[in-house]
Design a protein around this motif. Sequence first.
Motif, short mmCIF file in Angstrom:
data_model
loop_
_atom_site.label_atom_id
_atom_site.label_comp_id
_atom_site.label_asym_id
_atom_site.label_seq_id
_atom_site.Cartn_x
_atom_site.Cartn_y
_atom_site.Cartn_z
N GLN A 153 0.83 -1.20 0.00
CA GLN A 153 0.00 0.00 0.00
C GLN A 153 0.87 1.26 0.00
O GLN A 153 1.95 1.27 0.59
N LEU A 154 0.33 2.30 -0.66
CA LEU A 154 1.01 3.59 -0.71
C LEU A 154 0.06 4.61 -0.10
O LEU A 154 -1.04 4.81 -0.61
N GLU A 201 -1.44 8.49 11.39
CA GLU A 201 -2.82 8.02 11.19
C GLU A 201 -2.84 7.09 9.97
O GLU A 201 -3.50 6.05 9.98
N ASP A 202 -2.11 7.46 8.92
CA ASP A 202 -1.98 6.59 7.74
C ASP A 202 -1.38 5.23 8.13
O ASP A 202 -1.83 4.17 7.68
N PHE A 203 -0.33 5.33 8.93
CA PHE A 203 0.38 4.11 9.36
C PHE A 203 -0.58 3.15 10.07
O PHE A 203 -0.63 1.96 9.76
N VAL A 204 -1.37 3.69 10.97
CA VAL A 204 -2.32 2.84 11.70
C VAL A 204 -3.36 2.26 10.74
O VAL A 204 -3.70 1.08 10.81
N GLN A 205 -3.80 3.10 9.79
CA GLN A 205 -4.80 2.63 8.82
C GLN A 205 -4.30 1.44 8.01
O GLN A 205 -5.08 0.57 7.62
N LEU A 206 -2.98 1.39 7.76
CA LEU A 206 -2.40 0.27 7.01
C LEU A 206 -2.82 -1.06 7.64
O LEU A 206 -3.01 -2.06 6.95
N TYR A 207 -2.92 -1.04 8.96
CA TYR A 207 -3.20 -2.29 9.67
C TYR A 207 -4.65 -2.43 10.10
O TYR A 207 -5.01 -3.36 10.77
N LYS A 208 -5.46 -1.46 9.70
CA LYS A 208 -6.87 -1.54 10.07
C LYS A 208 -7.77 -1.77 8.86
O LYS A 208 -8.91 -2.16 9.01
#
Length: 408
Positions: A124-125, A311-318
């Motif tokens: 993902q980017l 926030e993006d980083f956390v979204q990667l795993y959510k």
Amino acid sequence: MTTIKVALLGFGTVGSSVYQTIQSRRSKFERLIGKKVEIVGVLIQDETKQRNIADGILVTSSFEELLAIPEIDVIIEAINGIEPGAGYLSRALEKGIHVVTANKELLAHEGQSLRETAAKGHAQLKFEAAVAGGVPIIGTLQQLLQVNEVSNVEAILNGTSNYILTEIAENQVGFQAALHSAQKHGYAEADPGNDVDGWDAFYKLMILCELLLGKQPDWTQVSRRGIRGITLADIQVVETAGWRIKHIASLQVKEEKAQLRVEPMAVPEGHPLYEVSGVDNAVSIQGDLAGNLKLQGPGAGALPTASAILEDFVQLYKESDNRNRSIDASILAEDSNRLQDWLATAPSIPKTAAVKQRWKGKQADNNAYLVSATEGELEKLLQAGKICNFFRLAGAGREIADTVPILI
Ligand SMILES: NC(=O)c1ccc[n+]([C@@H]2O[C@H](COP(=O)([O-])OP(=O)(O)OC[C@H]3O[C@@H](n4cnc5c(N)ncnc54)[C@H](OP(=O)(O)O)[C@@H]3O)[C@@H](O)[C@H]2O)c1
């Protein structure tokens, strides 16, 4: 508990803030993601600089060495310019490493090819921080696109330009003095061209365009005007008439045709961007179901930018599905022969122009005229010194009943 291994590219204003936030909020990340987060490496340029980085983390100027760390899961990129970052990110995505970037210039130029590489690498980017810093415009648009038709986006995307325009208006100074003030406060670089000539806002608009339309326009066909030519007199005249000048990046979609522009515009009172001052960024979005939404906040700075990145980083795993629907529209080239409504500032009614109806703000020396004209006509009047400046009117699809054609 498994561990997510993170590498940082860049340890300047943004990179160091991301580092500190991860280190200080470890338990929060663990609760949110259900995994430990470990920074395993930091890429920098100058190995002689002193940095506050914990022992055991590789600090290197060699991307090869960094990439050789086994099983990196995520790369967070915060270095400047297109290269070497674009090459590094491409290699990471090929290897299936997720990427979060704050680099708008890189994305505007290479976003499409990086997205393709990400798809091939099953990575993902993410790039919330690249547009409007801590203001969550990318996430909001992705959310809205699922059901809404987004027809209009108008945005103040460059805090430096907004600060300069505010400074001119509030302190009654000229452009140069306002620019010096921005530089003194650290809002503008020594070479301010990227900001005041509209490039920074342009790159961000290209990123938004790719998100909304799934493609970019031919860059030469997009009107890009910065704020260098704006004088105190322009601002006074326009404000006396009840409007404000704001530097706006806009994308309008009508009948499957999209128009993109980056330019100073005349903003009427009551418009969502009218009150946005100082270094703030703001985005006004028109969705057919959601109506008009406005997001406003700091468009830059260490913590707001780190906030968007993480926030993006956390979204990667959510998220299980990050695919995005885009609007089906062809992109229009700028047409300088089309009759449109403008606010023109001029010392007196241009002799070559028949402006029957004078708008508010009538003064002996400074006047603002609401006119209907082509951009080409106004450009000619400007070159001939007959008018001081001209501004398109903010607010898509506004019908201005009381303008009259300007005759050249
Ligand atoms: N600052 C903001 O408020 C903000 C907001 C949104 C987005 N951004 C974007 O975030 C990115 C970083 O901005 P910043 O303000 O943090 O910049 P910065 O303070 O100048 O830091 C840049 C970092 O990148 C490193 N670097 C530069 N060239 C490199 C190279 N060739 N190889 C390896 N490392 C290199 C530098 O290394 P050294 O430390 O060794 O010099 C430094 O650590 C930019 O793309 C910017 O547009 C910034």
